[in-house]
Each structure stands twice: as C-alpha cells, then as structure tokens.
Scaffold this motif. Structure first.
Motif, PDB file in Angstrom:
ATOM      1  N   GLY A  87     -14.423   4.608  -6.688  1.00 48.03           N
ATOM      2  CA  GLY A  87     -13.650   4.204  -7.867  1.00 48.03           C
ATOM      3  C   GLY A  87     -12.168   4.491  -7.743  1.00 48.03           C
ATOM      4  N   ASP A  88     -11.734   4.863  -6.539  1.00 54.08           N
ATOM      5  CA  ASP A  88     -10.312   5.151  -6.326  1.00 54.08           C
ATOM      6  C   ASP A  88      -9.525   3.930  -5.897  1.00 54.08           C
ATOM      7  OD1 ASP A  88     -10.647   7.872  -6.861  1.00 54.08           O
ATOM      8  OD2 ASP A  88     -11.329   8.227  -4.805  1.00 54.08           O
ATOM      9  N   PHE A  89     -10.243   2.843  -5.649  1.00 53.86           N
ATOM     10  CA  PHE A  89      -9.585   1.644  -5.146  1.00 53.86           C
ATOM     11  C   PHE A  89      -8.598   1.107  -6.174  1.00 53.86           C
ATOM     12  CE2 PHE A  89      -9.412  -2.941  -4.140  1.00 53.86           C
ATOM     13  CZ  PHE A  89      -9.067  -2.857  -2.808  1.00 53.86           C
ATOM     14  N   GLY A  90      -7.388   0.837  -5.739  1.00 51.67           N
ATOM     15  CA  GLY A  90      -6.386   0.282  -6.642  1.00 51.67           C
ATOM     16  C   GLY A  90      -5.610   1.341  -7.410  1.00 51.67           C
ATOM     17  N   ILE A  91      -5.938   2.621  -7.162  1.00 55.27           N
ATOM     18  CA  ILE A  91      -5.226   3.698  -7.855  1.00 55.27           C
ATOM     19  C   ILE A  91      -4.399   4.479  -6.843  1.00 55.27           C
ATOM     20  CG2 ILE A  91      -5.489   5.836  -9.190  1.00 55.27           C
ATOM     21  CD1 ILE A  91      -8.115   4.585 -10.269  1.00 55.27           C
ATOM     22  N   CYS A  92      -3.137   4.678  -7.168  1.00 55.67           N
ATOM     23  CA  CYS A  92      -2.233   5.380  -6.271  1.00 55.67           C
ATOM     24  C   CYS A  92      -2.622   6.853  -6.151  1.00 55.67           C
ATOM     25  CB  CYS A  92      -0.797   5.250  -6.778  1.00 55.67           C
ATOM     26  SG  CYS A  92       0.386   6.178  -5.793  1.00 55.67           S
ATOM     27  N   GLY A  96      -1.044   8.277  -9.344  1.00 53.22           N
ATOM     28  CA  GLY A  96      -2.148   7.935 -10.236  1.00 53.22           C
ATOM     29  C   GLY A  96      -1.985   6.600 -10.935  1.00 53.22           C
ATOM     30  N   GLY A  97      -0.898   5.906 -10.623  1.00 54.93           N
ATOM     31  CA  GLY A  97      -0.672   4.585 -11.205  1.00 54.93           C
ATOM     32  C   GLY A  97      -1.488   3.515 -10.495  1.00 54.93           C
ATOM     33  N   THR A  98      -1.354   2.282 -10.949  1.00 57.68           N
ATOM     34  CA  THR A  98      -2.111   1.209 -10.315  1.00 57.68           C
ATOM     35  C   THR A  98      -1.339   0.640  -9.130  1.00 57.68           C
ATOM     36  OG1 THR A  98      -1.162  -0.303 -11.934  1.00 57.68           O
ATOM     37  CG2 THR A  98      -3.388   0.487 -12.359  1.00 57.68           C
ATOM     38  N   CYS A 113       0.933   3.307  -4.306  1.00 58.50           N
ATOM     39  CA  CYS A 113       1.593   2.117  -4.827  1.00 58.50           C
ATOM     40  C   CYS A 113       2.882   1.851  -4.050  1.00 58.50           C
ATOM     41  CB  CYS A 113       1.883   2.279  -6.318  1.00 58.50           C
ATOM     42  SG  CYS A 113       3.114   3.516  -6.700  1.00 58.50           S
ATOM     43  N   ILE A 114       3.437   0.683  -4.287  1.00 55.77           N
ATOM     44  CA  ILE A 114       4.609   0.263  -3.508  1.00 55.77           C
ATOM     45  C   ILE A 114       5.798   1.198  -3.758  1.00 55.77           C
ATOM     46  CG2 ILE A 114       5.550  -1.411  -5.205  1.00 55.77           C
ATOM     47  CD1 ILE A 114       5.147  -2.878  -1.932  1.00 55.77           C
ATOM     48  N   GLU A 115       5.908   1.735  -4.983  1.00 57.38           N
ATOM     49  CA  GLU A 115       7.014   2.647  -5.305  1.00 57.38           C
ATOM     50  C   GLU A 115       6.890   3.956  -4.523  1.00 57.38           C
ATOM     51  OE1 GLU A 115       5.276   1.114  -7.712  1.00 57.38           O
ATOM     52  OE2 GLU A 115       6.752  -0.172  -8.715  1.00 57.38           O
TER      53      GLU A 115
END
Ligand SMILES: [Zn+2]
Length: 126
Positions: A87-92, A96-98, A113-115
């Motif tokens: 369930g960690d897929f897509g979470i930074c 913890g962002g998307t 994430c990209i940031e």
C-alpha cells in the motif's frame, strides 16, 4: 482477494500498474534466464578455445552488461510490486505526499515525489 491497500490510487489504476509490472517481471526473468545460458555457453567456449580474440570479449561484455542491467530492472520491478502490495505505492517515502501519476508511469518504482527527488539531487550537487 482482499485489498488492504491504503494507497491513494484507485484499485483499477493499481491493477493496471500491477499487470504491467507482472509482464515486465516475466520478460525480465526470461531475459535473465536467456543471458545466464549465454554466459554459460560463452564460458564453455572460452575454456575449450585458448585463442581469445577481442570480438569474443566484446560480445561477452555485452552479455554481462545486459545481464546485470536486467537484474537491476527486475529488482526495481519487484520493488514496485512490493510497494503495491504493502500500500506504499504512489506515496512519497520522504514527505508522505503523493507521487504524480506521470512520474509513476515513467518510473513505477519511484519511492519519492518529484519535489523530494529534485531536493535530493540538489543536495548531492551542493
Ligand atoms: Zn516527497
């Protein structure tokens, strides 16, 4: 089948990623299997033939290079599948962002994430 995923992505999107990753996993496993056989064949050739010309070495290196590349790719694919199942897929992992869908489509194994990625790259430069 129980979905315990708390990822922010809808299940049908996760399923698409999953089937795509499974496909890649299968292809990579085949490719690795194939190169393992090639490496063995090259080793057999090498032991029987003392004359070692450089074109042989070049093809050997190419086989080894694609072998290790595929191993790395397979590890990444497995990592992405693991992140889906936990369930960690897509979470930074950093903030913890998307993680943006476009980034995930390009790099399904991305764990930040990209940031955060940009920040860590900047940190490396400075
Ligand atoms: Zn982040």
């Amino acid at each position: 089948m129980s979905f315990t995923s708390h990822s922010l992505l809808p299940d049908n999107v996760l399923l698409l990623f999953k089937s795509d990753l499974w496909e890649q996993q299968r292809e990579l496993a085949h490719a690795i299997d194939r190169t393992e056989k090639e490496i063995r064949a090259l080793a057999d050739l090498g032991s029987g033939d003392v004359v070692d010309d450089s074109s042989d070495n070049a093809s050997k290196e190419a086989v080894f290079a694609s072998y290790s590349q595929n191993r790395v790719r397979l590890r990444r694919v497995e990592l992405a599948l693991k992140r889906i199942s936990t369930g960690d897929f897509g979470i930074c992992a950093d903030c913890g962002g998307t993680i943006g869908l476009k980034r995930l489509q390009a790099l399904p194994w991305a764990n930040n994430c990209i940031e955060c990625q940009a920040q860590s790259e900047q940190g490396r430069v400075n």
